[in-house]
Design an enzyme around this catalytic site. Structure first.
Site, PDB file in Angstrom:
ATOM      1  N   LYS A   1       0.937  -1.382   0.078  1.00 36.64           N
ATOM      2  CA  LYS A   1       0.094   0.220   0.047  1.00 36.64           C
ATOM      3  C   LYS A   1       0.845   1.213  -0.121  1.00 36.64           C
ATOM      4  O   LYS A   1       0.869   2.261  -0.755  1.00 36.64           O
ATOM      5  CB  LYS A   1      -0.997  -0.214   1.264  1.00 36.64           C
TER       6      LYS A   1
ATOM      7  N   ASP B   1     -10.723   3.207   4.708  1.00 34.31           N
ATOM      8  CA  ASP B   1     -10.828   1.796   4.626  1.00 34.31           C
ATOM      9  C   ASP B   1     -12.532   1.845   4.604  1.00 34.31           C
ATOM     10  O   ASP B   1     -12.976   0.545   4.593  1.00 34.31           O
ATOM     11  CB  ASP B   1     -10.411   1.017   5.669  1.00 34.31           C
TER      12      ASP B   1
ATOM     13  N   GLN C   1      -4.115  -1.009   9.961  1.00 36.00           N
ATOM     14  CA  GLN C   1      -4.126  -2.403   9.226  1.00 36.00           C
ATOM     15  C   GLN C   1      -4.781  -3.368  10.169  1.00 36.00           C
ATOM     16  O   GLN C   1      -4.179  -3.726  11.235  1.00 36.00           O
ATOM     17  CB  GLN C   1      -2.570  -2.849   9.038  1.00 36.00           C
TER      18      GLN C   1
END
Ligand code: NAP
Length: 288
Positions: A54, A121, A98
């Site tokens: 990412k 997200d 994460q």
């Protein structure tokens, strides 16, 4: 093999290149580039690889890197302090915690510290609620990427039978809601679903995100269906998904490979979301 293979890697390259162009324009207009903060707690090897990818993609597209790595022993307060700092920093446009976080941390409580406008997200309660209500907001990257793949391959969604296998907050639930928003007739399957293959055989569009290698075989697929395999499993022979690709490709009309299908689009959507977040934070309307 009869199915057309969906080239997620190529579409992701295009999307990333478009985002890079838009980031360059943003920088020219504002004098600074949007920033992405990835927050990794601990040293889980798979999470480490995902975060590296990412960050690399974000860097290549011109975003500023605000990565933070905390030890696996970090307390919830320590992680919260980092998230709050990033939340308050106007140079940070997007924050991604994460997942999964180490077991002693309450990831729901931590995600709740991310302001909805930086939640790239799409996992906060506000963004999940906006999606459930069909209102604009930041969408979870993996299901958003699946929608791009379906659109790029002209898969009709209005009135189509869509079956989603899995109901996680990260993939299955938002996937079902995005398909519903496009007027598909959506069925969600989970671990208690009776006769999974029979339900899946109804699907014109079948999205599988169960986390079980090879769960879906040819017996679960309607001839000509579009089959999207979200699963990722690392085995002795490399990566594979939740779908028995070789067998299903004999029946399906379209199918995503693993690797090279959904995975690359997830990262492309993270970049697109980060730019959208920065644009909205500037009080500007994001490009359609
Ligand atoms: P998850 O949180 O473990 O959720 C799995 C879901 O599958 C659950 O809702 C579970 O049902 C359901 N399920 C489990 N066994 C089933 C069965 N036998 N029949 C039907 N449904 C079943 O996983 P996730 O985070 O959604 O991820 C799913 C997969 O996608 C994993 O392989 C993950 O690595 C992969 N993934 C890939 C990407 C990408 O970028 N390509 C991104 C995210 C995730 P219950 O709710 O009843 O337990």
């Amino acid at each position: 093999m009869s199915a057309t293979i969906i080239d997620g890697a190529a579409l992701a390259r295009e999307s990333r290149s478009e985002t890079a162009d838009r980031v360059a324009k943003f920088r020219a207009a504002h004098g600074w580039a949007p920033g992405l903060a990835t927050v990794l707690v601990g040293d889980d090897p798979a999470s480490d690889v995902y975060v590296r990818r990412k960050r690399k993609a974000a860097d290549a597209a011109g975003f500023v890197d605000f990565h933070r790595h905390l030890p696996g022993s970090a307390s919830e307060t320590e992680v919260a302090v980092v998230l709050e700092e990033l939340a308050a920093d106007p140079a940070v446009s997007g924050i991604l915690l994460q997942l999964p976080t180490p077991g002693h941390l309450d990831s729901d409580e931590l995600v709740a510290l991310i302001p909805a406008e930086k939640d790239v997200d799409g996992l906060t309660t506000l963004n999940a609620g906006l999606l459930a209500q069909g209102r604009p907001g930041l969408r979870p990257c993996t299901p958003a990427g699946v929608m791009v793949l379906l659109d790029e391959y002209d898969v009709p969604l209005g009135g189509a039978e869509a079956v989603v296998v899995g109901r996680s907050p990260l993939v299955g639930k938002p996937m079902a809601q995005l398909l519903l928003a496009r007027n598909a007739t959506v069925t969600t399957c989970h671990s208690r679903t009776r006769d999974l293959a029979e339900v899946c055989r109804r699907a014109d569009v079948l999205v599988v995100a169960a986390g079980i290698p090879g769960l879906i075989g040819a017996d679960a697929v309607k001839p000509g269906a579009a089959v999207i395999d979200v699963g990722i499993h690392r085995g002795e022979n490399g990566l594979r998904g939740d779908v028995d690709t070789a067998a299903v490709a004999e029946v399906a009309g379209l199918i995503t490979p693993v690797p090279g299908g959904v995975g690359p689009m997830t990262i492309a959507m993270l970049l697109a979301n980060t730019l959208t977040a920065a644009t909205v934070q500037q009080g500007l309307r994001p490009a359609a």
